[in-house]
Design an enzyme around this catalytic site. Structure first.
Site, PDB file in Angstrom:
ATOM      1  N   ASP B 170       0.838  -1.204   0.000  1.00  0.00           N
ATOM      2  CA  ASP B 170       0.000   0.000   0.000  1.00  0.00           C
ATOM      3  C   ASP B 170       0.876   1.259   0.000  1.00  0.00           C
ATOM      4  OD1 ASP B 170      -2.450   1.452   0.132  1.00  0.00           O
ATOM      5  OD2 ASP B 170      -2.195   1.693   2.285  1.00  0.00           O
ATOM      6  N   ARG B 215     -10.320   9.404 -13.329  1.00  0.00           N
ATOM      7  CA  ARG B 215      -9.808   9.610 -11.976  1.00  0.00           C
ATOM      8  C   ARG B 215      -9.100   8.369 -11.427  1.00  0.00           C
ATOM      9  NH1 ARG B 215     -14.341  10.394  -8.433  1.00  0.00           N
ATOM     10  NH2 ARG B 215     -12.845  10.947  -6.816  1.00  0.00           N
ATOM     11  N   LYS B 216      -9.102   7.307 -12.193  1.00  0.00           N
ATOM     12  CA  LYS B 216      -8.520   6.045 -11.692  1.00  0.00           C
ATOM     13  C   LYS B 216      -7.073   5.844 -12.150  1.00  0.00           C
ATOM     14  CE  LYS B 216     -12.953   3.590 -11.527  1.00  0.00           C
ATOM     15  NZ  LYS B 216     -13.762   2.504 -12.120  1.00  0.00           N
TER      16      LYS B 216
END
Lengths: 251, 251
Positions: B170, B215-216
Site C-alpha cells: 500500500d 480519476r482512476k
C-alpha cells in the site's frame, strides 16, 4: 504465501496458562497432523506469564467496552436448570509471541527469533496501536473482531493506514480460516476500501465462511462502524491448508 | 477508501528542510488544486528537525546498503562535460508525521492528533520494524522500494506478517500513484501471496503504472528477493484521485 500457523500453535499455550481453555480452537487438535499434535505435549509452564492482549485495558473506550461485555456475556449462558454452559460465542485469547520450542528435544532453530513479536502486538503502550479482541461463533461459522485503532496507526492525516486495516483483515480472516480448516496460508487478500477509519475509532470486523473446496477456504470480511451503518471495507480472502511439519522442522 | 495524502503533503516539508528538494515530487505542485498549493506557503522551519527515516542507519545489512548505494548512485549522473545532473532515479525522503498545520491561520482541528505517527514509522528502535527507502523513476513510471523486515513484523513463526507485507505494498503503490496522479485514495488492493518472507530479509518491492482512466490510476506491484529470482507477492492496486480541500478543512 503468508502462513496462519501462529494462532494455531499459540493455542497450545492456553492449555496450561489461561482460564479460557474451553473457548479455544486447540480443542480441535485431534484432527491435525502428527507433527502438530506432538507440540501439545511440550511443558507449557514457560508460557504462564504471557499477557493475554485481548483482555480489556485502561485505553478501551466506552464503545469498545460495551461491545466486549455484550459478546462476553454470550460466551456463557445459563440453562433453565440454572447450569452454566458455553454460549454461541467464544472469546479467543491473543499473545505477542509465536511458538519458540517444540517437544521431543527438537530445537527449532529456523523459527527461533528471540526478539520476534507478533506484528499486531508489538507495541507495549496500551491504546497506541492495535486494540482488538476476537470472538468466534462456530455454529454460524462467523468470526467477529472488536477493533479500536490507536494513534500510531496513521496513514492519511487523522485516519488509519490502509495497511493497518489490511493487517486486521488478514488477522481476522486468517484466524477464522484456521478455526475452520486447521493450519493455513494466506493465498489472496482482495480489499475494497469504501471509507476512511478515523484514528481512535472502534469498528467491527466480521468474517464469514464463503465456501471450502479441497484445500481452499474462502472467507469474506467486512469492516463497519459499530452500529453497522457505515461500511469501511469489503474484502475476500483465500487460504490454503498446509502441512506444518516442514515449517517446524526446517524448510 | 484509504487516502494517500500524507506523501503528497509531507513533500512540502522537504522544500525547507531537506537537501533532496529537487528529488521530490513536490516540484509538480503547479498542477495541484489551489487548496493544496496554498500549503506550500506555510513556514517550513518547524519541520527542520524531522528525521528522514529513509536514510541508512546501523541496522541496515550489507544487502540493503549495497542496493541503496546502487540506486543512490543513479540519482545523480555526470555528463560528458563533467556537469552533475539528475539521473534516472530519485530518492524519496520519509517522515513519521502527517501534516499538522496549514497556512493562513487555519487550524486543522479535525486532522490534528499530536501523538499520531505514520504506521510504517511508529517504532523508534532502528531495524526493529519497517526499514525502507523508495526510489522513483519518472521516465519509466516505476517505483522501487528496498525493504528490510525487522523482528517486530512477525506473522507466522520466523516470517513477516501478511498485513505487514500489505502495508508495504500500500505504501509503495500509494506513493507511486500520488506521484503519477496527485492526491489519491486507495480503492482496492488485491494481493496474491506466493512465498513467505523470512524476518530479517531484504526484499525488492517494485510498482509500475498499468493505466490511467479518468480519476482512476491502476498500479501493479511485485515483491521479490533482491536478485529477482523468488517472487513473494504479486498484486494490483487501484487508486482514485481526490480533491483534498475537504480533507483539510473538515469533512
Amino acid at each position: 504465501m503468508s502462513t496462519h500457523l501462529g494462532r494455531f500453535l499459540r493455542g497450545f499455550r492456553s492449555l496450561g496458562s489461561s482460564p479460557l481453555v474451553r473457548t479455544h480452537p486447540s480443542a480441535r487438535v485431534s484432527s491435525r497432523p502428527a507433527s502438530v499434535r506432538a507440540i501439545a505435549t511440550f511443558p507449557l509452564s514457560i508460557f504462564s506469564k504471557s499477557r493475554d492482549y485481548s483482555l480489556p485495558n485502561s485505553s478501551w473506550g466506552p464503545e469498545m467496552m460495551q461491545l466486549y461485555e455484550h459478546y462476553t456475556s454470550q460466551c456463557e449462558v445459563e440453562t433453565a436448570a440454572g447450569e452454566k454452559v458455553g454460549g454461541p460465542w467464544k472469546r479467543l485469547p491473543s499473545y505477542n509471541r509465536s511458538l519458540k520450542y517444540a517437544t521431543g528435544g527438537v530445537y527449532l532453530s529456523k523459527i527461533i527469533q528471540s526478539k520476534a513479536r507478533l506484528f499486531t502486538r508489538n507495541i507495549r503502550e496500551v491504546g497506541a496501536a492495535f486494540e482488538y479482541v476476537l470472538f468466534v461463533n462456530e455454529k454460524e461459522q462467523r468470526c467477529l473482531c472488536l477493533f479500536q485503532a490507536g494513534h500510531l496507526l496513521e496513514g492519511p492525516p487523522g485516519n488509519v493506514h490502509g495497511g493497518a486495516i489490511a493487517t486486521m483483515i488478514d488477522t481476522v480472516t486468517g484466524t477464522h480460516a484456521t478455526i475452520l480448516s486447521g493450519p493455513v496460508m494466506t493465498a489472496n487478500l482482495n480489499i475494497n476500501y469504501r471509507s476512511p477509519i478515523p484514528l481512535g475509532s472502534t469498528v467491527l470486523i466480521e468474517s464469514a465462511l464463503e465456501k471450502k473446496e479441497g484445500r481452499k477456504t474462502f472467507v469474506t470480511c467486512k469492516v463497519t462502524s459499530t452500529n453497522g451503518s457505515k461500511v469501511h471495507t469489503e474484502s475476500t480472502a483465500l487460504f490454503v491448508s498446509i502441512n506444518v511439519s516442514h515449517l517446524l522442522l526446517g524448510q
